[in-house]
Design a protein around this motif. Structure first.
Motif, short mmCIF file in Angstrom:
data_model
loop_
_atom_site.label_atom_id
_atom_site.label_comp_id
_atom_site.label_asym_id
_atom_site.label_seq_id
_atom_site.Cartn_x
_atom_site.Cartn_y
_atom_site.Cartn_z
N VAL A 167 0.82 -1.22 0.00
CA VAL A 167 0.00 0.00 0.00
C VAL A 167 0.85 1.27 0.00
CG1 VAL A 167 -2.00 -1.12 1.04
CG2 VAL A 167 -0.30 -0.01 2.51
N SER A 168 2.13 1.15 0.34
CA SER A 168 3.02 2.32 0.37
C SER A 168 4.47 1.86 0.41
CB SER A 168 2.73 3.17 1.61
OG SER A 168 3.08 2.45 2.79
N TYR A 169 5.38 2.80 0.26
CA TYR A 169 6.80 2.51 0.37
C TYR A 169 7.13 2.04 1.78
CZ TYR A 169 11.85 3.33 0.44
OH TYR A 169 13.21 3.19 0.58
N GLU A 170 6.51 2.65 2.78
CA GLU A 170 6.73 2.25 4.18
C GLU A 170 6.27 0.81 4.41
OE1 GLU A 170 5.29 5.16 3.18
OE2 GLU A 170 7.07 6.37 3.62
N ASP A 171 5.15 0.44 3.80
CA ASP A 171 4.64 -0.94 3.89
C ASP A 171 5.65 -1.91 3.27
OD1 ASP A 171 2.78 -3.09 4.32
OD2 ASP A 171 2.00 -2.82 2.27
N PHE A 172 6.20 -1.53 2.12
CA PHE A 172 7.21 -2.35 1.46
C PHE A 172 8.41 -2.56 2.37
CE2 PHE A 172 11.27 -2.20 -0.82
CZ PHE A 172 11.23 -3.42 -1.48
N LEU A 173 8.92 -1.46 2.96
CA LEU A 173 10.07 -1.56 3.85
C LEU A 173 9.78 -2.43 5.07
CD1 LEU A 173 11.47 2.09 3.85
CD2 LEU A 173 12.38 0.11 2.63
N SER A 174 8.61 -2.28 5.65
CA SER A 174 8.29 -3.06 6.85
C SER A 174 8.15 -4.55 6.56
CB SER A 174 7.01 -2.53 7.51
OG SER A 174 5.87 -2.85 6.74
N LYS A 175 7.75 -4.90 5.35
CA LYS A 175 7.58 -6.31 4.99
C LYS A 175 8.83 -6.94 4.39
CE LYS A 175 2.62 -6.07 4.69
NZ LYS A 175 1.47 -5.82 3.84
N ASN A 176 9.85 -6.12 4.17
CA ASN A 176 11.13 -6.59 3.63
C ASN A 176 12.29 -6.00 4.43
OD1 ASN A 176 10.25 -8.05 1.01
ND2 ASN A 176 9.18 -6.09 0.93
N PRO A 177 12.31 -6.27 5.74
CA PRO A 177 13.34 -5.65 6.60
C PRO A 177 14.75 -6.09 6.19
CG PRO A 177 12.20 -7.40 7.78
CD PRO A 177 11.48 -7.22 6.47
N GLY A 178 15.66 -5.13 6.19
CA GLY A 178 17.05 -5.44 5.87
C GLY A 178 17.32 -5.67 4.39
N ALA A 179 16.35 -5.42 3.54
CA ALA A 179 16.53 -5.64 2.11
C ALA A 179 17.61 -4.72 1.55
CB ALA A 179 15.22 -5.42 1.37
N LYS A 180 18.48 -5.26 0.72
CA LYS A 180 19.47 -4.45 0.00
C LYS A 180 18.77 -3.93 -1.25
CE LYS A 180 23.53 -2.79 -1.03
NZ LYS A 180 24.86 -3.14 -0.65
N ILE A 181 18.54 -2.63 -1.32
CA ILE A 181 17.75 -2.05 -2.40
C ILE A 181 18.62 -1.11 -3.24
CG2 ILE A 181 15.67 -0.75 -3.00
CD1 ILE A 181 14.70 -1.32 -0.10
N TYR A 182 18.74 -1.44 -4.51
CA TYR A 182 19.39 -0.56 -5.47
C TYR A 182 18.29 0.28 -6.11
CZ TYR A 182 23.37 -3.54 -4.73
OH TYR A 182 24.40 -4.22 -4.13
N MET A 183 18.52 1.57 -6.26
CA MET A 183 17.51 2.49 -6.75
C MET A 183 17.95 3.06 -8.10
SD MET A 183 15.65 3.90 -3.66
CE MET A 183 15.38 2.88 -2.21
N ALA A 184 17.21 2.70 -9.14
CA ALA A 184 17.53 3.17 -10.48
C ALA A 184 16.98 4.59 -10.66
CB ALA A 184 16.93 2.23 -11.52
#
Length: 163
Positions: free
Chosen positions: A61-78
């Motif tokens: 539902v949001s970027y915050e939701d994504f972060l909370s459901k994927n804690p510690g994820a290594k995210i590359y941002m294009a």
């Protein structure tokens, strides 16, 4: 497995194409709302062909939701704003590669919080951006190449002849 993240995608055909690419490569697709279309939109299905039902896709539902459901994820941002190119980094198995919406990219507030993992695809100076589905394919295949094309078929076969 590589994860592709679309932050608020707007065009159903791009998302369908990206979904098809994810199925072909074994990548997971993560969609961060709001979406600019209805997910069962016929344009998504048309672009994704008959592969959409094979797609591993998760919505947030949001970027915050994504972060909370994927804690510690290594995210590359294009982003077109980065100083390092997509070939300057090493993509770990199970990393996430995020792409922003077609009209504006990833919000700058998010980019500033993740400077060290921002990447860009080089292009001529006066060009605003590449097509989203093309950008995903370029970066995803570099990540797969760096990981020896994990689990992908490396040899093709002719239908009527042999090499």
């Amino acid at each position: 497995m590589i994860n592709i993240v679309l932050h608020e995608p707007e065009m159903p055909a791009n998302t369908g194409n990206i979904g098809r690419t994810c199925v072909a490569t074994g990548a997971r697709l993560h969609l961060i709302e709001p979406l600019g279309f209805i997910l069962n939109d016929k344009m998504v299905k048309r672009a994704g062909m008959d592969y959409w039902d094979k797609l591993d896709v998760t919505r947030y539902v949001s970027y915050e939701d994504f972060l909370s459901k994927n804690p510690g994820a290594k995210i590359y941002m294009a982003t077109t704003k980065s100083k390092q190119t997509y070939t300057d980094v090493h993509y770990e198995d199970d990393c996430y590669i995020m792409f922003g919406k077609e009209s504006a990219g990833i919000p700058e507030e998010i980019l500033l919080d993740n400077r060290e993992t921002c990447i860009r695809i080089p292009m001529l100076q006066d060009i605003r951006s590449l097509n989203l589905s093309n950008s995903v394919a370029i970066v995803l295949y570099e990540a797969l190449r760096q990981n020896d094309f994990m689990n992908l078929e490396l040899e093709g076969q002719l239908h009527r002849y042999e090499w």
